[in-house]
Scaffold this motif. Structure first.
Motif, PDB file in Angstrom:
ATOM      1  N   ASP A   1       1.104   5.674   0.022  1.00  0.00           N
ATOM      2  CA  ASP A   1       0.095   7.023  -0.136  1.00  0.00           C
ATOM      3  C   ASP A   1       1.172   7.809  -1.120  1.00  0.00           C
ATOM      4  O   ASP A   1       1.987   8.232  -0.994  1.00  0.00           O
TER       5      ASP A   1
ATOM      6  N   TRP B   1       0.885  -1.032   0.095  1.00  0.00           N
ATOM      7  CA  TRP B   1       0.050   0.034  -0.070  1.00  0.00           C
ATOM      8  C   TRP B   1       0.933   1.199  -0.170  1.00  0.00           C
ATOM      9  O   TRP B   1       1.884   1.504   0.638  1.00  0.00           O
TER      10      TRP B   1
ATOM     11  N   VAL C   1       3.181   2.529   2.670  1.00  0.00           N
ATOM     12  CA  VAL C   1       2.560   2.749   4.399  1.00  0.00           C
ATOM     13  C   VAL C   1       2.198   1.418   4.988  1.00  0.00           C
ATOM     14  O   VAL C   1       1.958   1.403   6.075  1.00  0.00           O
ATOM     15  N   GLY C   2       2.047   0.218   4.154  1.00  0.00           N
ATOM     16  CA  GLY C   2       1.884  -0.898   4.627  1.00  0.00           C
ATOM     17  C   GLY C   2       1.592  -2.034   3.917  1.00  0.00           C
ATOM     18  O   GLY C   2       1.983  -1.894   2.545  1.00  0.00           O
TER      19      GLY C   2
ATOM     20  N   TYR D   1      -5.584  -3.521   5.653  1.00  0.00           N
ATOM     21  CA  TYR D   1      -4.747  -2.692   6.281  1.00  0.00           C
ATOM     22  C   TYR D   1      -5.332  -1.581   6.626  1.00  0.00           C
ATOM     23  O   TYR D   1      -6.102  -0.781   5.942  1.00  0.00           O
TER      24      TYR D   1
ATOM     25  N   TYR E   1      -4.522   2.139   7.494  1.00  0.00           N
ATOM     26  CA  TYR E   1      -3.961   3.386   7.466  1.00  0.00           C
ATOM     27  C   TYR E   1      -4.360   4.522   8.225  1.00  0.00           C
ATOM     28  O   TYR E   1      -5.381   5.297   7.958  1.00  0.00           O
TER      29      TYR E   1
END
Length: 313
Positions: A260, A258, A273-274, A279, A281
């Motif tokens: 951003d 993931w 971010v993950g 997930y 966030y």
């Protein structure tokens, strides 16, 4: 004794000539069937050679196609008269090689333009390109068949007539056909080989046609990426990300990243971010955020979804 010498009884020249003529007719009539048998035998020999030629070609190509085992995709080049696949090299791995699976690229191409080939007497070449590095080189063959700068070459079959046209066959016939289509390469699931061969193009019998199909059972298809993004409770800056709708055609596990990309356009380790199919966030600040998803399969193929704009509360 003198009376015998004066005796004129015997065979005259006319009788001799008639006998010779009759003998010529009889011998000619006797030789005609042998000539027909000889022509028939030669015709059958040519036809058998054409069939053996085509059959041997299909057998060799099919063997390597059934043994394909690429890093990311099995087919590296797909055209009607040129095919490159990754397959396992049956020979011993060179000392110090980092090619863990001992893979190589094999090319099959139809030559009709060199000094020893023509449209009515094409040559199928097999080329093998090997490497010892951990990852396959990007080098691919040029349009020339064979490409002297790309691997080793050997003649696989001669007298191939796929590109020839005549009153018997108005259009050229592809040597390879790909299903469901030739593009993109990682979607090819089967290859059909059709070989036309003729020992003597302008003589009977007509060319031999042999066809075979090979299922690429080891082909690794690209995954698909999709996701949903749901804002959390007020003032939490949380966004719930769900990639459960992403799929892999072989049903194997996927890896998720993931990102951003609100301030950047590239999804990589700096914007990650993950991970994981689900997930939550927590955005650095409230407001509109651009979220992007990358999924990877076990073979390294990837798919991207987004960016999707969602508001962090």
């Amino acid at each position: 004794m003198m009376r015998r010498l004066r005796d004129e009884r015997g065979i005259g020249m006319a009788e001799v000539m008639v006998s010779v003529a009759l003998m010529a007719v009889v011998v000619g009539a006797a030789l005609a069937p042998f000539e027909v048998l000889h022509l028939t035998e030669r015709t059958n020999t040519h036809q058998n050679e054409s069939q053996d030629n085509a059959r041997q070609t299909i057998a060799v190509v099919a063997k390597n196609l059934r043994n394909t085992s690429g890093q990311n995709q099995l087919v590296n080049l797909a055209s009607p008269y040129d095919l490159v696949v990754e397959t396992v090299d049956a020979s011993a791995k060179p000392a110090g090689s980092q090619n863990a699976r001992n893979l190589m690229r094999v090319r099959y191409c139809l030559d009709t333009t060199s000094s020893s080939a023509s449209l009515t007497s094409g040559i199928i070449w097999e080329q093998a390109f090997k490497w010892t590095t951990a990852t396959p080189p990007a080098q691919m063959p040029g349009v020339t068949c064979p490409d002297a700068s790309w691997g080793t070459s050997r003649i696989l079959a001669k007298n191939i007539t796929n590109k020839a046209t005549s009153t018997r066959r108005a259009v050229a016939q592809p040597l390879f056909q790909y299903y469901p289509s030739a593009s993109p390469l990682d979607t090819i699931t089967s290859i059909r080989i059709k070989v036309y061969a003729d020992r003597v193009w302008d003589q009977a019998p007509p060319e031999t046609e042999l066809t075979s199909g090979i299922l690429l059972r080891n082909q690794n298809g690209s995954p698909t990426a999709s996701f949903t993004a749901t804002p959390g409770v007020a003032a939490s800056r949380k966004i719930t990300l769900n990639a459960g709708t992403s799929t892999d055609p072989e049903g194997l596990p996927l890896t998720y990243r993931w990102c951003d990309v609100t301030t950047q356009t590239l999804c990589d380790d700096t914007t990650k971010v993950g991970t994981g199919v689900l997930y939550t966030y927590t955005a650095p600040v409230a407001g509109a955020r651009k979220i992007q998803l990358q999924v990877f399969d076990v073979g390294g193929l990837q798919a991207i979804a987004g960016p999707l704009t969602v508001t962090a509360p």
